[in-house]
Motif scaffolding. Structure first.
Motif, PDB file in Angstrom:
ATOM      1  N   ASP A 197       0.846  -1.195   0.000  1.00 21.80           N
ATOM      2  CA  ASP A 197       0.000   0.000   0.000  1.00 21.80           C
ATOM      3  C   ASP A 197       0.880   1.243   0.000  1.00 21.80           C
ATOM      4  N   MET A 198       0.255   2.400  -0.029  1.00 17.43           N
ATOM      5  CA  MET A 198       1.004   3.652  -0.111  1.00 17.43           C
ATOM      6  C   MET A 198       1.765   3.960   1.172  1.00 17.43           C
ATOM      7  N   ILE A 199       1.274   3.507   2.303  1.00 18.19           N
ATOM      8  CA  ILE A 199       2.005   3.716   3.561  1.00 18.19           C
ATOM      9  C   ILE A 199       3.330   2.974   3.504  1.00 18.19           C
ATOM     10  N   ALA A 200       3.282   1.735   3.062  1.00 18.50           N
ATOM     11  CA  ALA A 200       4.517   0.949   2.928  1.00 18.50           C
ATOM     12  C   ALA A 200       5.418   1.553   1.859  1.00 18.50           C
ATOM     13  N   TYR A 201       4.824   2.047   0.767  1.00 22.80           N
ATOM     14  CA  TYR A 201       5.617   2.656  -0.296  1.00 22.80           C
ATOM     15  C   TYR A 201       6.351   3.899   0.207  1.00 22.80           C
ATOM     16  N   GLU A 202       5.674   4.706   1.003  1.00 17.87           N
ATOM     17  CA  GLU A 202       6.334   5.895   1.566  1.00 17.87           C
ATOM     18  C   GLU A 202       7.535   5.492   2.422  1.00 17.87           C
ATOM     19  N   GLU A 203       7.399   4.447   3.213  1.00 19.21           N
ATOM     20  CA  GLU A 203       8.519   3.979   4.058  1.00 19.21           C
ATOM     21  C   GLU A 203       9.694   3.549   3.183  1.00 19.21           C
ATOM     22  N   ILE A 204       9.385   2.862   2.094  1.00 27.30           N
ATOM     23  CA  ILE A 204      10.436   2.410   1.173  1.00 27.30           C
ATOM     24  C   ILE A 204      11.141   3.604   0.545  1.00 27.30           C
ATOM     25  N   THR A 205      10.373   4.605   0.099  1.00 25.37           N
ATOM     26  CA  THR A 205      11.002   5.775  -0.529  1.00 25.37           C
ATOM     27  C   THR A 205      11.864   6.545   0.461  1.00 25.37           C
ATOM     28  N   ARG A 206      11.432   6.609   1.699  1.00 22.62           N
ATOM     29  CA  ARG A 206      12.265   7.268   2.719  1.00 22.62           C
ATOM     30  C   ARG A 206      13.582   6.515   2.896  1.00 22.62           C
ATOM     31  N   ARG A 207      13.479   5.194   3.033  1.00 21.06           N
ATOM     32  CA  ARG A 207      14.673   4.371   3.286  1.00 21.06           C
ATOM     33  C   ARG A 207      15.636   4.366   2.103  1.00 21.06           C
ATOM     34  N   LEU A 208      15.108   4.205   0.894  1.00 22.38           N
ATOM     35  CA  LEU A 208      15.980   4.059  -0.275  1.00 22.38           C
ATOM     36  C   LEU A 208      16.422   5.378  -0.901  1.00 22.38           C
ATOM     37  N   PHE A 209      15.579   6.414  -0.796  1.00 19.19           N
ATOM     38  CA  PHE A 209      15.872   7.643  -1.527  1.00 19.19           C
ATOM     39  C   PHE A 209      16.038   8.863  -0.624  1.00 19.19           C
ATOM     40  N   ALA A 210      15.031   9.186   0.172  1.00 19.49           N
ATOM     41  CA  ALA A 210      15.048  10.426   0.953  1.00 19.49           C
ATOM     42  C   ALA A 210      16.163  10.445   1.990  1.00 19.49           C
ATOM     43  N   GLN A 211      16.479   9.301   2.590  1.00 22.37           N
ATOM     44  CA  GLN A 211      17.531   9.231   3.606  1.00 22.37           C
ATOM     45  C   GLN A 211      18.888   8.855   3.003  1.00 22.37           C
ATOM     46  N   ASN A 212      18.973   8.829   1.697  1.00 25.21           N
ATOM     47  CA  ASN A 212      20.184   8.421   1.004  1.00 25.21           C
ATOM     48  C   ASN A 212      20.884   9.663   0.455  1.00 25.21           C
ATOM     49  N   ASP A 213      22.043  10.008   1.021  1.00 26.77           N
ATOM     50  CA  ASP A 213      22.770  11.213   0.606  1.00 26.77           C
ATOM     51  C   ASP A 213      23.227  11.174  -0.848  1.00 26.77           C
ATOM     52  N   SER A 214      23.311   9.989  -1.449  1.00 25.68           N
ATOM     53  CA  SER A 214      23.740   9.870  -2.844  1.00 25.68           C
ATOM     54  C   SER A 214      22.635  10.184  -3.837  1.00 25.68           C
ATOM     55  N   VAL A 215      21.381  10.167  -3.377  1.00 26.21           N
ATOM     56  CA  VAL A 215      20.252  10.408  -4.273  1.00 26.21           C
ATOM     57  C   VAL A 215      19.944  11.903  -4.299  1.00 26.21           C
ATOM     58  N   GLY A 216      20.000  12.471  -5.498  1.00 24.75           N
ATOM     59  CA  GLY A 216      19.651  13.879  -5.659  1.00 24.75           C
ATOM     60  C   GLY A 216      18.152  14.059  -5.667  1.00 24.75           C
ATOM     61  N   SER A 217      17.467  13.208  -6.434  1.00 19.28           N
ATOM     62  CA  SER A 217      16.008  13.247  -6.486  1.00 19.28           C
ATOM     63  C   SER A 217      15.502  11.937  -7.067  1.00 19.28           C
ATOM     64  N   TYR A 218      14.185  11.776  -6.977  1.00 18.20           N
ATOM     65  CA  TYR A 218      13.555  10.606  -7.571  1.00 18.20           C
ATOM     66  C   TYR A 218      12.141  10.977  -7.979  1.00 18.20           C
ATOM     67  N   ARG A 219      11.598  10.210  -8.903  1.00 15.07           N
ATOM     68  CA  ARG A 219      10.239  10.442  -9.386  1.00 15.07           C
ATOM     69  C   ARG A 219       9.527   9.103  -9.477  1.00 15.07           C
ATOM     70  N   SER A 220       8.346   9.022  -8.885  1.00 15.26           N
ATOM     71  CA  SER A 220       7.564   7.785  -8.871  1.00 15.26           C
ATOM     72  C   SER A 220       6.444   7.845  -9.892  1.00 15.26           C
ATOM     73  N   LEU A 221       6.242   6.752 -10.580  1.00 15.03           N
ATOM     74  CA  LEU A 221       5.095   6.575 -11.467  1.00 15.03           C
ATOM     75  C   LEU A 221       4.371   5.336 -10.957  1.00 15.03           C
ATOM     76  N   ILE A 222       3.129   5.491 -10.526  1.00 14.08           N
ATOM     77  CA  ILE A 222       2.364   4.390  -9.958  1.00 14.08           C
ATOM     78  C   ILE A 222       1.523   3.756 -11.066  1.00 14.08           C
ATOM     79  N   ALA A 223       1.617   2.448 -11.201  1.00 17.80           N
ATOM     80  CA  ALA A 223       0.872   1.731 -12.246  1.00 17.80           C
ATOM     81  C   ALA A 223      -0.610   1.689 -11.916  1.00 17.80           C
ATOM     82  N   LEU A 224      -1.435   1.984 -12.894  1.00 20.03           N
ATOM     83  CA  LEU A 224      -2.881   1.853 -12.755  1.00 20.03           C
ATOM     84  C   LEU A 224      -3.322   0.429 -13.064  1.00 20.03           C
TER      85      LEU A 224
END
Length: 160
Positions: free
Chosen positions: A121-148
């Motif tokens: 779900d989106m709650i779990a997805y937000e946790e994943i994005t925080r762990r992999l991207f937002a808290q990662n100093d090497s990541v400048g930015s990211y963009r998500s596309l959610i499949a319909l």
């Protein structure tokens, strides 16, 4: 994944076997043998040789994501802050170790990586994005596309 050249050239029998096992790797070897006009023993030897040569790198089950309540599929463009070898290698290691990342591609064209992420779900997805991207100093930015809708998925390689 190994980038070594394959020590074995594929002939038409190997290619026919690969076309079959990509669609159904549980098909009995005697049935494969009938379809490619070889003996079951020859098919067994060829499959073993292709596994040893790392042409066949694994076998897996394809699971219906909805049946296991994995309802969110996201394609994520990841932009690293730089493309230094250690930055890229660390990102590869992190993404490879994340079980939610189903596929990961290091790409050209201004984007560093494309990831396919599956989660409940989106709650779990937000946790994943925080762990992999937002808290990662090497990541400048990211963009998500959610499949319909999952129109087509799979990893079959077209073998001529």
């Amino acid at each position: 994944m190994s980038k070594k050249p394959f020590p074995r050239l594929l002939d038409e029998f190997d290619r026919a076997i690969l076309r079959i096992v990509q669609k159904d790797n549980r098909m009995p070897q005697r049935q494969i043998a009938e379809r490619v006009n070889l003996s079951a023993a020859a098919v067994q030897r060829r499959i073993a040789a292709m596994e040893k040569a790392k042409i066949i790198i694994g076998n897996s089950a394809v699971v219906d994501v909805h049946a296991v309540a994995m309802n969110i599929t996201a394609m994520v463009e990841v932009y690293l802050k730089d493309e230094r070898i250690d930055t890229v290698d660390n990102a590869k290691k992190l993404f490879r170790s994340a079980p939610e990342v189903q596929q990961c591609y290091y790409v050209t064209g201004g984007i560093s990586f494309i990831l396919i992420i599956v989660t409940s779900d989106m709650i779990a997805y937000e946790e994943i994005t925080r762990r992999l991207f937002a808290q990662n100093d090497s990541v400048g930015s990211y963009r998500s596309l959610i499949a319909l809708d999952r129109v087509k998925s799979g990893c079959e390689v077209i073998i001529h």
